[in-house]
Design an enzyme around this catalytic site. Structure first.
Site, PDB file in Angstrom:
ATOM      1  N   LYS A   1     -14.350  -3.065  10.187  1.00 33.61           N
ATOM      2  CA  LYS A   1     -14.555  -3.986   9.063  1.00 33.61           C
ATOM      3  C   LYS A   1     -13.532  -5.109   9.059  1.00 33.61           C
ATOM      4  O   LYS A   1     -13.817  -6.210   8.566  1.00 33.61           O
ATOM      5  CB  LYS A   1     -14.553  -3.222   7.741  1.00 33.61           C
ATOM      6  CG  LYS A   1     -13.266  -2.463   7.415  1.00 33.61           C
ATOM      7  CD  LYS A   1     -12.277  -3.271   6.600  1.00 33.61           C
ATOM      8  CE  LYS A   1     -10.983  -2.506   6.377  1.00 33.61           C
ATOM      9  NZ  LYS A   1      -9.993  -3.288   5.617  1.00 33.61           N
TER      10      LYS A   1
ATOM     11  N   TRP B   1       0.833  -1.208   0.000  1.00 32.37           N
ATOM     12  CA  TRP B   1       0.000   0.000   0.000  1.00 32.37           C
ATOM     13  C   TRP B   1       0.866   1.256   0.000  1.00 32.37           C
ATOM     14  O   TRP B   1       0.584   2.218  -0.723  1.00 32.37           O
ATOM     15  CB  TRP B   1      -0.938  -0.029   1.197  1.00 32.37           C
ATOM     16  CG  TRP B   1      -2.034   0.980   1.232  1.00 32.37           C
ATOM     17  CD1 TRP B   1      -2.460   1.674   2.329  1.00 32.37           C
ATOM     18  CD2 TRP B   1      -2.907   1.403   0.163  1.00 32.37           C
ATOM     19  NE1 TRP B   1      -3.513   2.502   2.011  1.00 32.37           N
ATOM     20  CE2 TRP B   1      -3.805   2.351   0.684  1.00 32.37           C
ATOM     21  CE3 TRP B   1      -2.996   1.067  -1.192  1.00 32.37           C
ATOM     22  CZ2 TRP B   1      -4.782   2.980  -0.098  1.00 32.37           C
ATOM     23  CZ3 TRP B   1      -3.973   1.690  -1.974  1.00 32.37           C
ATOM     24  CH2 TRP B   1      -4.846   2.630  -1.424  1.00 32.37           C
TER      25      TRP B   1
ATOM     26  N   SER C   1      -8.023  -9.989   0.870  1.00 35.54           N
ATOM     27  CA  SER C   1      -8.027  -9.438   2.222  1.00 35.54           C
ATOM     28  C   SER C   1      -7.365 -10.416   3.184  1.00 35.54           C
ATOM     29  O   SER C   1      -7.772 -11.570   3.291  1.00 35.54           O
ATOM     30  CB  SER C   1      -9.463  -9.166   2.683  1.00 35.54           C
ATOM     31  OG  SER C   1      -9.524  -9.035   4.094  1.00 35.54           O
ATOM     32  N   ARG C   2      -6.372  -9.955   3.904  1.00 36.20           N
ATOM     33  CA  ARG C   2      -5.708 -10.824   4.877  1.00 36.20           C
ATOM     34  C   ARG C   2      -6.649 -11.199   6.012  1.00 36.20           C
ATOM     35  O   ARG C   2      -6.571 -12.310   6.549  1.00 36.20           O
ATOM     36  CB  ARG C   2      -4.461 -10.135   5.435  1.00 36.20           C
ATOM     37  CG  ARG C   2      -3.325 -10.001   4.436  1.00 36.20           C
ATOM     38  CD  ARG C   2      -2.118  -9.362   5.085  1.00 36.20           C
ATOM     39  NE  ARG C   2      -1.003  -9.248   4.157  1.00 36.20           N
ATOM     40  CZ  ARG C   2       0.181  -8.741   4.484  1.00 36.20           C
ATOM     41  NH1 ARG C   2       0.384  -8.304   5.714  1.00 36.20           N
ATOM     42  NH2 ARG C   2       1.155  -8.674   3.589  1.00 36.20           N
TER      43      ARG C   2
ATOM     44  N   GLY D   1     -10.994   3.393   2.802  1.00 34.86           N
ATOM     45  CA  GLY D   1     -11.990   3.036   1.801  1.00 34.86           C
ATOM     46  C   GLY D   1     -11.665   1.713   1.143  1.00 34.86           C
ATOM     47  O   GLY D   1     -10.628   1.099   1.408  1.00 34.86           O
TER      48      GLY D   1
ATOM     49  N   ALA E   1      -4.071  -2.619  -2.803  1.00 34.47           N
ATOM     50  CA  ALA E   1      -2.887  -1.975  -3.370  1.00 34.47           C
ATOM     51  C   ALA E   1      -2.657  -2.369  -4.821  1.00 34.47           C
ATOM     52  O   ALA E   1      -2.344  -1.520  -5.663  1.00 34.47           O
ATOM     53  CB  ALA E   1      -1.659  -2.322  -2.525  1.00 34.47           C
TER      54      ALA E   1
END
EC number: 1.1.1.94
Length: 335
Positions: free
Chosen positions: A192, A15, A255-256, A137, A141
Site C-alpha cells: 500500500k 507511532w 501519509s508520507r 492496519g 499515530a
C-alpha cells in the site's frame, strides 16, 4: 494484563510513542520507550512530551524514555517500531540480551531492500524461533494518541499468542482483530505504501477524484494478485491490513507516501521531496516489491509505473500516459 507488566517500545517516533502510551494505559506497570538519541530522551524526560514527533500528547506516567537497550532483558513484550530498513540492525543489537520466550510485535511495514525479506522473515533470520507477531492496519499515530477510533490487525502464526497479545494494547478506541495470516498482513502493509505514491502523484497532477478512486481499485487488484502468488488469504487483503490501510494511505496528506507522490506530481524533484518529507517507506519498498512481482509473474502496472518514476526512467506524465495507453480488458482478468 498481569502477563505484560514490562513492555519495551523500540523507536521514539510518533507511532512508537503512541503505542507505548497505549501499552501503559492498558495496564503495563513499566513501559520503556527506546531511542538512540540521548538529547531526545532528555527532552522527553524533562517535558513529559515527545515534542519532536508527537507534540501536544502527554507521556503516560508509566512510560520512561531511555537510550539503554539493556531494558529488553527484563521485558515481557517488545514492540519493534523502527523503520523497516533499520529493523535488522536493531534486532542484532538486542539478540544476545532478549530472552527467548519474549514475544516481539513488529510494528513496521515494508520489505527489506537488500534481501527481499518481509519483516517477520528478517526477525526469524536474526532471532531464530523468537515468538513474533505483526501489527498493521489503517492507523495514524496522532489519531490513536488522541483517542480517535481506530481498528487494526494483529497477526501471529500462533493464534493463541495473537489473541493474548491483543490485551497488551487494547483501548476503548483502539480495536484489534487477530489472525494467523502473517504474510497476508505484511503484504498489505508493504504494497500500500507504493500504491499511495501513485495516488499522491495523481493528486499532485490534479487528475481528479475519479482517477484517485480508479487507482485505489486497480491498485487493490494488484495487491490481490501479488498476495495470491504468495498463498495468502484473500479475506486478509480485503480487511483492515489490506484494503483498509490502502484506502487510508492513498487518501490523506498525513501519509508520507502520499505526500511524497503529491510533491512529485507537483514537479518537485525526488531528492527534494525526500528531504522535505522525511522517511518514505514506499521509496525503499518499491523496487524490491516489483522484483518479487516479476519473479512470481505478477502483473502490477501501477507499481511498475511508480518504480519507473522513482528510478527516473520515466517522467510523471510519461508514466501516466503509459498506464492510460494499456489495452482494455475484462475488469476481473487476472484478479
Amino acid at each position: 494484563m498481569a502477563r505484560w507488566r514490562r513492555i519495551v517500545a523500540l523507536g521514539g517516533g510518533a507511532w512508537g510513542t503512541a503505542l507505548a502510551n497505549l501499552a501503559a494505559r492498558a495496564g503495563a506497570e513499566d513501559v520503556a520507550l527506546w531511542t538512540r538519541d540521548a538529547a531526545h530522551v532528555a527532552e522527553m524526560t524533562a517535558t513529559g512530551v515527545n515534542a519532536r514527533r508527537l507534540p501536544g500528547i502527554p507521556l503516560h506516567s508509566a512510560l520512561r524514555p531511555t537510550t539503554d537497550l539493556g531494558v529488553v532483558a527484563e521485558a515481557d513484550l517488545i514492540l519493534a517500531v523502527v523503520p523497516s530498513q533499520s529493523l535488522r540492525g536493531v534486532l542484532e543489537q538486542i539478540q544476545s540480551t532478549l530472552p527467548t520466550p519474549t514475544p516481539l510485535i513488529l510494528c513496521c511495514k515494508g520489505i527489506e531492500h537488500e534481501t527481499g525479506l518481509f519483516m517477520s522473515e528478517v526477525a526469524a533470520d536474526v532471532l531464530g524461533d523468537q515468538p513474533v507477531a505483526v501489527l498493521s492496519g489503517p492507523s495514524f499515530a496522532e489519531d490513536v494518541a488522541r483517542g480517535k477510533p481506530t481498528a487494526v490487525t494483529l497477526a501471529a502464526y500462533d493464534g493463541a499468542l495473537a489473541a493474548a497479545l491483543v490485551e497488551a494494547l487494547a483501548a476503548p478506541w483502539f480495536r484489534l482483530y487477530h489472525t494467523h495470516d502473517v504474510r497476508g498482513v505484511e503484504i498489505g502493509g508493504a504494497a500500500k505504501n507504493v500504491l499511495a505514491i501513485a495516488n499522491g502523484i495523481a493528486a499532485g497532477r490534479d487528475l481528479g477524484a475519479s482517477a484517485g478512486a480508479a487507482l485505489i481499485a486497480r491498485g487493490f487488484a494488484e495487491l490481490c494478485r501479488f498476495g495470491r502468488a504468495f498463498g495468502v488469504e484473500m479475506g486478509t487483503l480485503a480487511g483492515l491490513s489490506g484494503l483498509g490501510d490502502l484506502v487510508l494511505t492513498c487518501g490523506s496528506a498525513q501519509s508520507r507516501n502520499y505526500s511524497f507522490g503529491h510533491a512529485l506530481g507537483r514537479g518537485t524533484s525526488i531528492n527534494d521531496a525526500r528531504a522535505n518529507i522525511g522517511l518514505v517507506e514506499g521509496f525503499f519498498t518499491c523496487g524490491i516489491l516489483n522484483d518479487l512481482a516479476r519473479a512470481k509473474g505478477v502483473d502490477m502496472p501501477i507499481a511498475q509505473a511508480v518504480e519507473a518514476v522513482l528510478a527516473e526512467r520515466m517522467g510523471v506524465d510519461e508514466a501516466i500516459a503509459t498506464l492510460l495507453a494499456r489495452p482494455s480488458k475484462a475488469e476481473l482478468a487476472g484478479f
